[in-house]
Design a protein around this motif. Structure first.
Motif, mmCIF file in Angstrom:
data_model
loop_
_atom_site.group_PDB
_atom_site.id
_atom_site.type_symbol
_atom_site.label_atom_id
_atom_site.label_comp_id
_atom_site.label_asym_id
_atom_site.label_seq_id
_atom_site.Cartn_x
_atom_site.Cartn_y
_atom_site.Cartn_z
ATOM 1 N N PHE A 159 0.789 -1.232 0.000
ATOM 2 C CA PHE A 159 0.000 0.000 0.000
ATOM 3 C C PHE A 159 0.824 1.287 0.000
ATOM 4 C CE2 PHE A 159 -4.432 -1.364 0.656
ATOM 5 C CZ PHE A 159 -4.196 -2.734 0.705
ATOM 6 N N GLN A 370 5.838 -7.084 3.546
ATOM 7 C CA GLN A 370 6.175 -6.649 2.182
ATOM 8 C C GLN A 370 6.955 -5.334 2.173
ATOM 9 O OE1 GLN A 370 4.014 -8.560 -0.211
ATOM 10 N NE2 GLN A 370 4.605 -7.629 -2.141
ATOM 11 N N THR A 375 7.827 -11.014 -0.529
ATOM 12 C CA THR A 375 6.518 -11.264 -1.099
ATOM 13 C C THR A 375 5.975 -12.521 -0.435
ATOM 14 O OG1 THR A 375 5.270 -11.744 -3.102
ATOM 15 C CG2 THR A 375 7.533 -12.508 -3.070
HETATM 16 P P1 FAD Z 1 -0.618 -6.687 3.166
HETATM 17 O O1 FAD Z 1 -1.214 -8.037 3.213
HETATM 18 O O2 FAD Z 1 -0.539 -5.975 1.884
HETATM 19 O O3 FAD Z 1 -1.385 -5.812 4.233
HETATM 20 C C1 FAD Z 1 -1.118 -4.454 4.430
HETATM 21 C C2 FAD Z 1 -2.207 -3.889 5.298
HETATM 22 O O4 FAD Z 1 -1.834 -2.604 5.741
HETATM 23 C C3 FAD Z 1 -3.534 -3.712 4.580
HETATM 24 O O5 FAD Z 1 -4.533 -4.227 5.390
HETATM 25 C C4 FAD Z 1 -3.677 -2.191 4.425
HETATM 26 O O6 FAD Z 1 -5.009 -1.763 4.448
HETATM 27 C C5 FAD Z 1 -2.931 -1.724 5.652
HETATM 28 N N1 FAD Z 1 -2.366 -0.385 5.519
HETATM 29 C C6 FAD Z 1 -1.438 0.038 4.631
HETATM 30 N N2 FAD Z 1 -1.122 1.332 4.855
HETATM 31 C C7 FAD Z 1 -1.846 1.733 5.917
HETATM 32 C C8 FAD Z 1 -1.963 2.953 6.618
HETATM 33 N N3 FAD Z 1 -1.254 4.017 6.278
HETATM 34 N N4 FAD Z 1 -2.830 3.019 7.648
HETATM 35 C C9 FAD Z 1 -3.545 1.943 8.029
HETATM 36 N N5 FAD Z 1 -3.475 0.752 7.394
HETATM 37 C C10 FAD Z 1 -2.637 0.643 6.352
HETATM 38 N N6 FAD Z 1 2.405 -13.124 -2.696
HETATM 39 C C11 FAD Z 1 2.924 -14.269 -3.112
HETATM 40 O O7 FAD Z 1 3.455 -15.035 -2.320
HETATM 41 N N7 FAD Z 1 2.871 -14.613 -4.408
HETATM 42 C C12 FAD Z 1 2.281 -13.808 -5.310
HETATM 43 O O8 FAD Z 1 2.267 -14.139 -6.477
HETATM 44 C C13 FAD Z 1 1.731 -12.594 -4.886
HETATM 45 N N8 FAD Z 1 1.141 -11.750 -5.754
HETATM 46 C C14 FAD Z 1 0.535 -10.631 -5.306
HETATM 47 C C15 FAD Z 1 -0.164 -9.838 -6.195
HETATM 48 C C16 FAD Z 1 -0.816 -8.717 -5.776
HETATM 49 C C17 FAD Z 1 -1.539 -7.874 -6.758
HETATM 50 C C18 FAD Z 1 -0.777 -8.372 -4.439
HETATM 51 C C19 FAD Z 1 -1.495 -7.141 -3.947
HETATM 52 C C20 FAD Z 1 -0.075 -9.145 -3.550
HETATM 53 C C21 FAD Z 1 0.584 -10.281 -3.986
HETATM 54 N N9 FAD Z 1 1.289 -11.113 -3.138
HETATM 55 C C22 FAD Z 1 1.815 -12.286 -3.553
HETATM 56 C C23 FAD Z 1 1.788 -10.627 -1.936
HETATM 57 C C24 FAD Z 1 1.053 -10.926 -0.679
HETATM 58 O O9 FAD Z 1 -0.232 -10.520 -0.793
HETATM 59 C C25 FAD Z 1 1.797 -10.111 0.307
HETATM 60 O O10 FAD Z 1 3.151 -10.509 0.322
HETATM 61 C C26 FAD Z 1 1.297 -10.215 1.706
HETATM 62 O O11 FAD Z 1 -0.063 -9.989 1.763
HETATM 63 C C27 FAD Z 1 2.060 -9.165 2.477
HETATM 64 O O12 FAD Z 1 1.574 -9.061 3.748
HETATM 65 P P2 FAD Z 1 1.728 -7.716 4.537
HETATM 66 O O13 FAD Z 1 1.139 -7.961 5.863
HETATM 67 O O14 FAD Z 1 3.109 -7.236 4.467
HETATM 68 O O15 FAD Z 1 0.861 -6.670 3.741
#
Ligand code: FAD
Length: 623
Positions: A159, A370, A375
């Motif tokens: 994000f 992320q 990823t």
């Molecule tokens: P996310 O699951 O992205 O969660 C981030 C959270 O933070 C969200 O809920 C968002 O609302 C919140 N947030 C962000 N900024 C703020 C803010 N300022 N204030 C309050 N809340 C905020 N993974 C794989 O393993 N293989 C793949 O092929 C793959 N492809 C992907 C394709 C796409 C299009 C996407 C979007 C993701 C993909 N992923 C893939 C990646 C996987 O979804 C992420 O690696 C994983 O979800 C990361 O987890 P995270 O907790 O770091 O972030």
């Protein structure tokens, strides 16, 4: 109006996979914790594939589970299909994987977090962190509220300055239909954190009712599934079948003809995407000799008909995606529910972090998921757990929780990130772990649960279960140590097996240590083994098979521990190391390794450079 709200010890920003684990770990350690995320309904969202686990990733899930984390346990509650990957390979590299019902996963994750007493869930966009480099920080949300806190964990996923691309269209978004987080970049820039861009993509989603399943090859769920969590005893939901279909030369031609419309090939989105998880556009360019590519059609939920076509991530315009899909067997009349797309986002160079995932230059700031250049849900969740625990320990002025490369894949990942950085999205593979024979999925609780328990990460119930399991397993080993078979007996019941003819009787563990003697053979000669639970059988198989190698690995692990114990003080003046080349000088000054083991893994480090560093540290900073 007083817009300053309650104080929290730890505030977690983002409710994705990193955020959920971070919030639980911090709260479990007794820190007053808040999780602030944009929307209630996106807590624990599976942004891309509806599955958890896999090769390397399954190991992470088991390690998180062993440390009291949620992804495995909740994954099993929401699992609708299980498949053990690398089944024919050695137990150390097999991967547990489950298809997950998205809706149930969110529901169980949300319910679990809600039930944690000292955890508050808040829904807002965080737009700034005032006094980010001070001991007391203030989290500011878009609605004007302010939350003072001691430690912050940033888990913004895709994000942070997220931008979605479909064909030549591009707009600010963290995921399709979800607002990006753009203000926080300024906050991070104000403390001179180095930010870069990465990207990832996802396939179009399909309406299962429009697919002709009769033409396709079914892939049923495993009959005796291996679960994501050590705690799970049985399948919990109705199971679904996946199906396999293939692309063909006509599908490839459509993409070829329209490659200029793909954001990567038109130059619109140029940041690196995961190389080992290539988009369909990349596949046809990188493997032109391949006439077809496999597509797994995976159900996303028990409550709707959405199908995730695994293997065809793409970001050409929606109408080209449609044309492509309609060339594929079973998809001739398919209805596309959402087009595939690519998302590009900011990440923080993880070499600016310590092994506890705190920022090297800003006290009380932790980063996970992320945002650190990884990823995958599992990679994010693992970092979340470590950052969450360490944020709480920081608030309580206690020693950090560190996992090294010999203890787990979590340690391998964090060490890789903090020493080598990420030039493309980092994902876990078993090949990244040099001690992989001793790091099987099946012994994750043995490796990590006591360590997590020592700092309070484990619930009493989980500790009790571990004690019982450890006792049962110890008794099993003692018993099998006394059960002997001759090659003659084995050959009689298992004529397919080739054995040496030394005629020597061996006990069960010794036989299992031989590569061609499997659990199936053991069942034929020793039916009592059927009474042993699956989880102990899996562990037994791995322990026995690798026992001859583990002795050698113990020496390497000992060497690693020795190197890790040589701490490099933060204030070392690398320029004063006579004979150290400029390149190493610059890298060491920038990366500030915490110990000799970490310094040895810096890209370009030479044995001579390491020796110079070691003697400098010993001479100038005697302990
Ligand atoms: P996310 O699951 O992205 O969660 C981030 C959270 O933070 C969200 O809920 C968002 O609302 C919140 N947030 C962000 N900024 C703020 C803010 N300022 N204030 C309050 N809340 C905020 N993974 C794989 O393993 N293989 C793949 O092929 C793959 N492809 C992907 C394709 C796409 C299009 C996407 C979007 C993701 C993909 N992923 C893939 C990646 C996987 O979804 C992420 O690696 C994983 O979800 C990361 O987890 P995270 O907790 O770091 O972030």
């Amino acid at each position: 109006m007083n817009n300053v709200q309650n104080y929290y010890d730890t505030i977690v920003i983002g409710g994705g996979h990193a955020g959920c684990e971070a919030a639980r770990a911090s709260a479990q350690l007794g820190a007053k914790t808040a999780l602030i995320t944009m929307h209630r309904d996106n807590i624990g969202t599976l942004s891309c594939n509806p599955s958890i686990g896999g090769l390397g990733k399954g190991h992470l899930v088991r390690e998180i589970d062993a440390m009291g984390g949620l992804i495995g346990h909740i994954g099993d509650k929401a699992a609708i299909h299980y498949r053990l990957l690398n089944r024919r390979k050695g137990p150390a590299v097999r991967g547990v994987r489950a298809q997950i019902c998205r809706r149930n996963y969110h529901h169980y994750m949300f319910s679990h977090l809600r039930s944690i007493e000292n955890l508050t869930l808040l829904y807002a966009e965080v737009v700034n962190i005032e006094n980010i480099d001070a001991a007391m920080k203030t989290i500011c949300t878009h609605d004007g509220l302010k939350y003072p806190c001691n430690a912050v964990i940033l888990t913004t996923g895709t994000f942070l300055n997220g931008r979605v691309f479909i064909g030549n269209q591009s707009y600010e978004a963290g995921r399709i239909d979800e607002k990006a987080s753009c203000s926080l970049r300024q906050t991070l820039s104000s403390i001179n954190l180095q930010l870069n861009r990465l990207s990832t993509g996802t396939p179009p989603r399909l309406d299962g009712k429009s697919i002709d399943w009769s033409q396709l090859q079914p892939q049923p769920t495993d009959i005796e599934p291996k679960f994501l969590s050590f705690q799970t005893q049985k399948v919990q939901l109705e199971q679904r079948t996946c199906y396999i279909t293939y692309t063909n030369s006509q599908s490839h031609q459509i993409l070829h003809d329209n490659l200029h419309t793909s954001p990567k090939y038109s130059g619109l989105a140029s940041s690196n995407a995961p190389r080992y998880c290539p988009s369909m556009e990349d596949k046809i360019m990188r493997f032109p000799e391949r006439k077809q590519h496999q597509i797994f059609l995976e159900p996303e939920s028990l409550y709707d008909d959405v199908i995730y076509p695994n293997g065809i991530s793409m970001s050409v315009p929606a109408d080209i995606q449609m044309q492509f899909l309609q060339t594929i067997s079973g998809l001739e009349n398919v209805v596309m529910i959402k087009p595939g797309y690519r998302v590009e986002y900011d990440f923080v160079d993880p070499r600016q972090l310590n092994g506890d995932l705190s920022c090297k230059t800003v006290q009380g700031l932790f980063l996970a998921g992320q945002i650190n250049g990884t990823t995958g849900y599992e990679e994010a969740a693992a970092q979340g757990l470590i950052a969450g625990a360490n944020a709480a320990l920081y608030c309580q002025k206690k020693q950090s929780l560190l996992i090294n490369r010999a203890e787990g894949y979590i340690g391998v990942m964090i060490d890789d990130l903090t020493t080598k950085g990420a030039s493309e999205p980092y994902r876990m593979f078993t090949s990244r772990a040099e001690f992989r024979l001793s790091l099987s999925c099946d012994n994750a609780d043995l490796r990590l649960l006591p360590k997590a328990d020592a700092i309070g990460l484990i619930t009493a119930e989980r500790r009790e279960q571990y004690r019982k399991d450890a006792h049962v397993y110890k008794e099993l080993l003692q018993k099998l140590d006394t059960v002997y078979f001759s090659p003659h007996t084995i050959q009689k019941k298992c004529p397919d097996i080739q054995l040496s003819t030394d005629g020597k009787k061996r006990n069960v563990l010794e036989w299992l240590a031989r590569a061609n003697f499997t659990m199936e053979h053991l069942k034929k000669i020793y039916p009592d083994i059927d009474a042993v639970s699956d989880k102990h059988i899996h562990r037994l198989e791995a322990d026995a098979l690798y026992s001859p190698y583990l002795e050698k690995q113990k020496m390497d692990i000992h060497r690693l521990k020795k190197d890790e114990s040589v701490i490099i003080p933060k204030n070392v003046n690398y320029k004063a190391i006579h004979g150290l080349c400029n390149e190493l000088n610059e890298k060491l000054s920038r990366l500030k390794p915490q110990n000799i083991a970490q310094a040895s893994r810096i890209e370009g480090m030479t044995p001579a450079g390491l020796l110079l560093l070691l003697s400098h540290v010993k001479k100038e900073y005697p302990t």
